[in-house]
Scaffold this motif. Structure first.
Motif, PDB file in Angstrom:
ATOM      1  N   ILE A 112       0.831  -1.202   0.000  1.00 52.17           N
ATOM      2  CA  ILE A 112       0.000   0.000   0.000  1.00 52.17           C
ATOM      3  C   ILE A 112       0.868   1.256   0.000  1.00 52.17           C
ATOM      4  CG2 ILE A 112      -0.234  -0.075   2.525  1.00 52.17           C
ATOM      5  CD1 ILE A 112      -2.965   1.167   0.244  1.00 52.17           C
ATOM      6  N   ILE A 113       1.981   1.218   0.737  1.00 48.45           N
ATOM      7  CA  ILE A 113       2.832   2.403   0.832  1.00 48.45           C
ATOM      8  C   ILE A 113       3.500   2.672  -0.506  1.00 48.45           C
ATOM      9  CG2 ILE A 113       4.843   3.372   2.009  1.00 48.45           C
ATOM     10  CD1 ILE A 113       3.948   1.562   4.409  1.00 48.45           C
ATOM     11  N   ILE A 116       0.935   4.267  -2.804  1.00 48.91           N
ATOM     12  CA  ILE A 116       0.691   5.677  -2.477  1.00 48.91           C
ATOM     13  C   ILE A 116       1.862   6.543  -2.958  1.00 48.91           C
ATOM     14  CG2 ILE A 116       0.466   7.297  -0.542  1.00 48.91           C
ATOM     15  CD1 ILE A 116      -2.006   5.569  -1.104  1.00 48.91           C
ATOM     16  N   ALA A 117       3.085   6.071  -2.697  1.00 59.43           N
ATOM     17  CA  ALA A 117       4.264   6.839  -3.104  1.00 59.43           C
ATOM     18  C   ALA A 117       4.291   7.016  -4.618  1.00 59.43           C
ATOM     19  CB  ALA A 117       5.536   6.144  -2.618  1.00 59.43           C
ATOM     20  N   ARG A 119       1.711   6.950  -6.585  1.00 62.46           N
ATOM     21  CA  ARG A 119       0.594   7.832  -6.947  1.00 62.46           C
ATOM     22  C   ARG A 119       1.001   9.303  -6.804  1.00 62.46           C
ATOM     23  NH1 ARG A 119      -5.306   8.022  -6.712  1.00 62.46           N
ATOM     24  NH2 ARG A 119      -5.654  10.018  -7.691  1.00 62.46           N
ATOM     25  N   ILE A 120       1.661   9.614  -5.684  1.00 66.32           N
ATOM     26  CA  ILE A 120       2.088  10.997  -5.434  1.00 66.32           C
ATOM     27  C   ILE A 120       3.161  11.407  -6.439  1.00 66.32           C
ATOM     28  CG2 ILE A 120       3.328  12.444  -3.776  1.00 66.32           C
ATOM     29  CD1 ILE A 120       1.859  10.895  -1.566  1.00 66.32           C
ATOM     30  N   TYR A 121       4.087  10.490  -6.700  1.00 71.18           N
ATOM     31  CA  TYR A 121       5.185  10.825  -7.606  1.00 71.18           C
ATOM     32  C   TYR A 121       4.688  10.984  -9.041  1.00 71.18           C
ATOM     33  CZ  TYR A 121      10.177  11.041  -8.739  1.00 71.18           C
ATOM     34  OH  TYR A 121      11.415  11.451  -9.127  1.00 71.18           O
ATOM     35  N   ARG A 123       1.834  12.096  -9.894  1.00 71.23           N
ATOM     36  CA  ARG A 123       1.229  13.431  -9.911  1.00 71.23           C
ATOM     37  C   ARG A 123       2.309  14.504 -10.060  1.00 71.23           C
ATOM     38  NH1 ARG A 123      -4.233  15.126  -8.819  1.00 71.23           N
ATOM     39  NH2 ARG A 123      -4.107  17.347  -9.161  1.00 71.23           N
ATOM     40  N   TYR A 124       3.394  14.318  -9.323  1.00 72.32           N
ATOM     41  CA  TYR A 124       4.516  15.258  -9.335  1.00 72.32           C
ATOM     42  C   TYR A 124       5.161  15.319 -10.717  1.00 72.32           C
ATOM     43  CZ  TYR A 124       9.269  16.893  -8.187  1.00 72.32           C
ATOM     44  OH  TYR A 124      10.453  17.543  -8.167  1.00 72.32           O
ATOM     45  N   PHE A 207      -4.548  -0.490  -8.956  1.00 66.82           N
ATOM     46  CA  PHE A 207      -5.754   0.120  -8.402  1.00 66.82           C
ATOM     47  C   PHE A 207      -5.541   1.609  -8.148  1.00 66.82           C
ATOM     48  CE2 PHE A 207      -8.570   0.941  -4.666  1.00 66.82           C
ATOM     49  CZ  PHE A 207      -9.774   0.712  -5.297  1.00 66.82           C
ATOM     50  N   PHE A 208      -4.394   1.974  -7.584  1.00 71.04           N
ATOM     51  CA  PHE A 208      -4.179   3.370  -7.229  1.00 71.04           C
ATOM     52  C   PHE A 208      -3.686   4.215  -8.395  1.00 71.04           C
ATOM     53  CE2 PHE A 208      -4.511   1.680  -2.998  1.00 71.04           C
ATOM     54  CZ  PHE A 208      -5.233   2.668  -2.380  1.00 71.04           C
TER      55      PHE A 208
ATOM     56  N   MET B  70       6.928  11.612  -1.286  1.00 72.14           N
ATOM     57  CA  MET B  70       5.863  11.323  -0.329  1.00 72.14           C
ATOM     58  C   MET B  70       6.156  12.025   1.002  1.00 72.14           C
ATOM     59  SD  MET B  70       4.351   7.609   0.645  1.00 72.14           S
ATOM     60  CE  MET B  70       5.586   7.026   1.773  1.00 72.14           C
ATOM     61  N   TYR B  79      -1.870  19.598  -1.083  1.00 73.99           N
ATOM     62  CA  TYR B  79      -1.306  18.935  -2.251  1.00 73.99           C
ATOM     63  C   TYR B  79      -2.371  18.082  -2.882  1.00 73.99           C
ATOM     64  CZ  TYR B  79       2.126  16.834  -5.317  1.00 73.99           C
ATOM     65  OH  TYR B  79       2.834  16.456  -6.425  1.00 73.99           O
ATOM     66  N   GLY B 263       1.320  -4.446   4.338  1.00 79.66           N
ATOM     67  CA  GLY B 263       1.005  -3.713   3.113  1.00 79.66           C
ATOM     68  C   GLY B 263      -0.245  -4.161   2.383  1.00 79.66           C
TER      69      GLY B 263
END
Lengths: 261, 328
Positions: A112-113, A116-117, A119-121, A123-124, A207-208, B70, B79, B263
């Motif tokens: 999951i982490i 998420i990482a 997904r954020i990256y 976007r960046y 999924f993310f 992150m 953000y 996870g």
């Protein structure tokens, strides 16, 4: 005493085999049930659900989408992973341990982490959720496995072969392409199959990072959330058979490779 | 003629030989390629740089980059940044974690569940690995192991679904129990921590089995025989010889399974219920809704990562201390 131990342990082993296989066998069986309702006992059987899978445009397109993502991400992982492996194996330089640590990092981050990482990256970096983003995330996530497999194979390459090629006038690139690379092919094949399966089976990153079009695992998940049906069993069985067959084939392949070396 | 001279002569002959017969010959004879190759290999330093620059950039930007980004997002208040809004540095997202039991309850639940499930996996797979390594002939070992590997090629979602069918109210377990006559109404296994545990152990068992198997396989049989000769019983042999010598396998298997267990997202969603919400679901929740929740989600993911990593590191240290204590 030893005999008694042995019998108890073999019972434990076969119980474990049952634990591992029975759920999957039941799932396959349930796909033949002639009813909308999931559950035992099964009173009558039908092939309808299985034939339905091949008529369902949504499933077919999810399947094709997943395969395309798996193939493209595997190509990237293999190219990058092989390059990193060639840099790291048998060479000592300042900061090698740090580079190695960073190389295996994506494999150690809980699912999951990591999703998420990414997904954020994404976007960046300005990557829109969708096929490109999934391919990228799968590729990065699978690189460590390629590096480890290729490094293991590379460590058994006789150095004298490279030296001989260099003596005969090959520059480092040609020596790599004509000596090292053919030697690495079995490892690269094994790693490719592993990456294909990892990508095809992956749920959390798809999924993310996915857009509106679902990959096969995401489609199954979405269908499951709206309720169980033998239709899902049929779809899942198709995915299961495909991955298991490729997996077994890969296993035989890597064993043959180990025998060769 | 000395060896050196003959080698030089041969090399000269190889260069003069018609090199354009093969693709590789033509390539290395092609002037632009030769110029490029000469430039690239001018010094060992430059050659190394050409080899190293791409991998190092890749791991920095692609492997480390997402984690750093992150971390950075978790320390801001907005953000993705909407136009006209200024972004500020803040620890608020981290503070939010401690303010609401709705947040830290799933966090501790996840860590406890992961620990318990890891322990269950260990207890379940140790005898299996022991049987494979000790009681199966060399020839059959690979076959027996391969048999267990097949199901693990199947994806997370498919296997989770298989567990749903097994444990449902009309599932196979309830059917069998009712058939034997142990129960007359189905036991509600599903949507509890039990069903979640069965599912997660099912998904992670292989990652425990393989390190255990390789540790047990390396262990020489003579050790146990020596202990037996000295009068140790079966239990003492296991506790004083086998177990200490396989601590390394136990330690790496447990670390791997623990990290993977923390996870999981889809499995708890499908197999768990409202009382078993894990932290992965909490984190995911921040990404389904409007953008301003992203920093909180990122902060929670950072907390989760550090906790999982910290516990794994502490566990590994404990195990290596145990190992050293035993060899003394």
């Amino acid at each position: 005493m030893n005999r008694k131990n042995r019998i108890i342990l073999s019972c434990v082993y076969w119980a474990f085999v049952a634990y591992v296989f029975v759920p999957l066998i039941l799932m396959v069986l349930m796909g033949f049930k002639d009813s909308n309702f999931i559950g035992f006992p099964i009173r009558s059987y039908t092939l309808e659900w299985y034939t339905g899978v091949f008529d369902d445009a949504e499933t077919i397109s999810a399947f094709v989408y997943s395969v395309a993502i798996a193939v493209l991400s595997t190509v990237i992982s293999i190219l990058v992973g092989t390059w990193i492996a060639v840099l790291l194996e048998g060479r000592s330089f300042w900061g090698r341990a740090v580079v190695f640590g960073m190389t295996v990092l994506p494999a150690l981050i809980p699912g999951i982490i990591s999703a998420i990482a990414f997904r954020i990256y994404a976007r960046y970096l300005g990557i829109e959720p969708g096929m490109g983003a999934i391919i990228w995330a799968h590729a990065v996530h699978n690189v460590p496995f390629v590096v480890l497999v290729v490094m293991a194979r590379l460590s058994t390459l006789p150095k004298s072969q490279i030296e001989a090629a260099r003596d005969l006038g090959a520059d480092p690139l040609i020596a790599f392409l004509r000596i090292t690379f053919p030697y690495l092919v079995p490892a690269i094949m094994g790693a490719s199959i592993f990456c294909l399966l990892l990508s095809f089976d992956d749920f959390v990153r798809s999924f993310f990072l996915g857009g509106y079009e679902p990959t096969l695992p995401v489609l199954i998940f979405a269908k499951l959330k709206s309720g169980m049906s033998p239709e899902i069993n049929a779809i899942a069985t198709v995915a299961l058979v495909l991955t298991a067959v490729i997996g077994v084939w890969a296993e035989r392949f890597t064993r043959r490779m180990n025998k060769d070396s | 003629m000395t060896y050196e001279a003959s080698a030089r002569k041969e090399r000269g002959a190889a260069e003069k030989a018609p090199a354009d017969r093969t693709f590789w010959g033509r390539l290395s004879a092609w002037a632009p390629y030769r110029a490029l190759a000469a430039m690239a290999t001018a010094s060992p330093r430059r050659q190394f740089l050409i080899l190293a620059i791409f991998p190092i950039l890749w791991v920095l930007t692609q492997h480390l980059g997402p984690m750093l980004q992150m971390l950075r997002v978790s320390l801001t208040d907005a953000y993705p940044v909407a136009p006209g809004v200024e972004q500020h540095f803040t620890f608020d997202s981290y503070l939010r974690f401690f303010q609401d039991p709705l947040f830290w309850m799933p966090f501790f639940r996840t860590l406890i569940f992961a620990g318990v499930f890891t322990f269950c996996t260990l207890i379940l797979t140790y005898p299996v690995a022991y049987f494979l390594a000790r009681h199966v002939s060399r020839k059959n070992q690979m076959l027996f192991l391969l048999l267990l590997l097949i199901p693990f090629w199947v994806g997370e979602i498919v296997r989770t679904y298989a567990i749903m069918i097994l444990l449902g109210n009309t599932g196979a377990v309830n059917l069998v129990l009712r058939w034997i006559g142990l129960i007359d109404r189905p036991i509600p296994f599903m949507y509890t921590s039990f069903s979640m545990g069965v599912g997660i152990v099912y998904l992670t068992a292989l990652y425990m089995l393989l390190p255990l198997y390789s540790a047990l396989e390396k262990l020489p049989k003579s050790m146990n025989e020596a202990a037996a000769d000295l009068g140790a019983g079966a239990w003492t042999r296991f506790r004083r010889v086998t177990l200490p010598l396989t601590l390394e396998g136990i330690s790496s298997g447990c670390t791997l399974v623990f990290l993977i267990s923390t996870g999981f997202y889809a499995t708890p969603v499908l197999l768990g219920g409202p009382s078993t919400t894990v932290f992965a679901e909490t984190i995911a929740g921040f990404f389904h809704v409007a953008g301003d929740e992203w920093p909180t989600g990122a902060a929670f993911a950072v907390i989760m990562f550090l906790a999982a990593l910290g516990i794994s590191a502490a566990f590994q240290r404990l195990m290596s201390a145990l190992r050293k204590g035993d060899t003394k």
